[in-house]
Design an enzyme around this catalytic site. Structure first.
Site, PDB file in Angstrom:
ATOM      1  N   ARG A 191     -68.434 139.692  57.238  1.00 55.56           N
ATOM      2  CA  ARG A 191     -68.437 140.151  55.850  1.00 55.56           C
ATOM      3  C   ARG A 191     -67.173 139.729  55.105  1.00 55.56           C
ATOM      4  NH1 ARG A 191     -72.224 140.340  53.192  1.00 55.56           N
ATOM      5  NH2 ARG A 191     -70.933 138.950  51.951  1.00 55.56           N
ATOM      6  N   LYS A 243     -54.778 136.414  34.702  1.00 55.02           N
ATOM      7  CA  LYS A 243     -55.833 137.426  34.850  1.00 55.02           C
ATOM      8  C   LYS A 243     -56.574 137.208  36.174  1.00 55.02           C
ATOM      9  CE  LYS A 243     -56.349 137.963  29.870  1.00 55.02           C
ATOM     10  NZ  LYS A 243     -57.229 137.787  28.680  1.00 55.02           N
ATOM     11  N   LYS A 256     -44.960 135.786  23.882  1.00 56.85           N
ATOM     12  CA  LYS A 256     -46.270 136.107  23.322  1.00 56.85           C
ATOM     13  C   LYS A 256     -46.101 137.002  22.104  1.00 56.85           C
ATOM     14  CE  LYS A 256     -49.667 136.092  26.153  1.00 56.85           C
ATOM     15  NZ  LYS A 256     -50.694 136.432  27.174  1.00 56.85           N
ATOM     16  N   GLU A 283     -46.408 131.567  21.956  1.00 58.61           N
ATOM     17  CA  GLU A 283     -47.755 131.802  21.433  1.00 58.61           C
ATOM     18  C   GLU A 283     -47.667 132.160  19.947  1.00 58.61           C
ATOM     19  OE1 GLU A 283     -50.677 134.680  23.425  1.00 58.61           O
ATOM     20  OE2 GLU A 283     -49.944 135.827  21.708  1.00 58.61           O
ATOM     21  N   ASP A 298     -53.372 130.860  19.557  1.00 61.36           N
ATOM     22  CA  ASP A 298     -54.171 131.943  20.124  1.00 61.36           C
ATOM     23  C   ASP A 298     -55.206 132.445  19.127  1.00 61.36           C
ATOM     24  OD1 ASP A 298     -54.760 133.854  22.221  1.00 61.36           O
ATOM     25  OD2 ASP A 298     -53.835 135.360  20.935  1.00 61.36           O
TER      26      ASP A 298
END
Length: 292
Positions: free
Chosen positions: A104, A139, A171, A205, A226
């Protein structure tokens, strides 16, 4: 058949697989112990139930190796190879108890990684001929970043910064702090650049056209546009005019990536490569033989 990406080092594979095995059978496989004779052997084939791109063959093998070194795994494909439904990707032979115990975990990893590689390949195919590279984001599943990033490379994608320690990437939240403090964006970028070594990349960004020129003037290596509309992406590429690498990001899907690539951006980053990839349908067809 594409060129296989560099192999994952054992040091990155074994701790992750060992933790998964310990989670799944902390005190051994009780079912195997009461149903399978200790001297029974098993042979199995890892078979594709659908078309895809292979990734994680070494991880698959590690699940068996770390359970019992008497198990032997032979790969029929290499990471990065495309395969068709019905193809045999690997064969497994060894003590039945060990093969059943590791099954598994071996499948979970290989299905997950091959799913990421297959989705990435679809993105790469969608932008073919445009010159745009497909890259992942941070992510990723906690603890599995090295494996999932390898899967992206298997699908023909490239990797973004591996961690917060690898490169500077300012960012929207960073820029909001600068704005609240009344600091000049260009001057702030230049000050940041002055603190970095010559090998460290600096990316910023932006989410508005008017931010592009002040950011470029600061001397960035990469500018991320973005959530720009397609017309604004094309305009942004024209404004940058080769002075930095242009990255597009924000709600990038398989349906939109081709149009984004045709705006002329250099890089397209998508978290979907890792956070939205489904597990590929792979099966382990097994035969157990009791000793005579």
């Amino acid at each position: 058949m594409m060129t296989s990406p560099p192999a994952l080092p054992t040091a990155q594979i074994d701790p992750v697989v060992a933790a998964a095995l310990a989670e799944d059978a902390p005190w051994g496989d009780l079912t195997g112990q009461v149903f399978l004779p200790v001297d029974a052997t098993a042979s199995a084939q890892l078979v594709a139930r659908e078309d895809g791109v292979a990734s994680g063959l070494a991880v698959f093998a590690a699940a068996f190796r770390l359970t019992d070194r008497a198990v032997r795994v032979t790969s029929g494909v290499a990471d990065g190879d495309r395969f068709a439904a019905g193809d045999v990707l690997a064969t497994v032979t060894g003590p039945a108890r060990a093969v059943v115990q590791a099954e598994r975990i071996a499948l979970n990893f290989t299905q997950r990684l091959s799913g990421i590689a297959t989705l990435t390949q679809a993105f790469v195919d969608a932008v073919e001929g445009t010159g745009a590279a497909i890259t992942d984001t941070r992510k990723t599943t906690p603890g599995l970043r090295a494996l999932e990033r390898h899967a992206v490379r298997c699908g023909g994608g490239v990797n973004h910064r591996f961690s917060l320690s690898d490169a500077v990437m300012a960012k929207d939240n960073h820029l909001a702090v600068l704005q609240q403090q009344g600091l000049d964006l260009t001057a702030a970028i230049r000050r940041a650049r002055a603190q970095l070594g010559h090998t460290t990349s600096l990316e910023v960004e932006v989410d508005r056209i008017e931010q592009i020129e002040p950011v470029i003037a600061g001397g960035v290596d990469v500018i991320m546009l973005d959530n720009f509309s397609l017309p604004d992406l094309a305009r942004g590429v024209d404004l940058v005019a080769g002075r930095a690498i242009v990255e597009a990001s924000g709600t990038v899907t398989l349906e939109t990536v081709s149009d984004i690539a045709r705006t002329g951006v250099d890089v397209i980053s998508s978290g979907a490569l890792t956070h939205s990839a489904r597990h590929l349908d792979l099966g382990l067809d097994m035969t157990v033989t009791a000793a005579v």
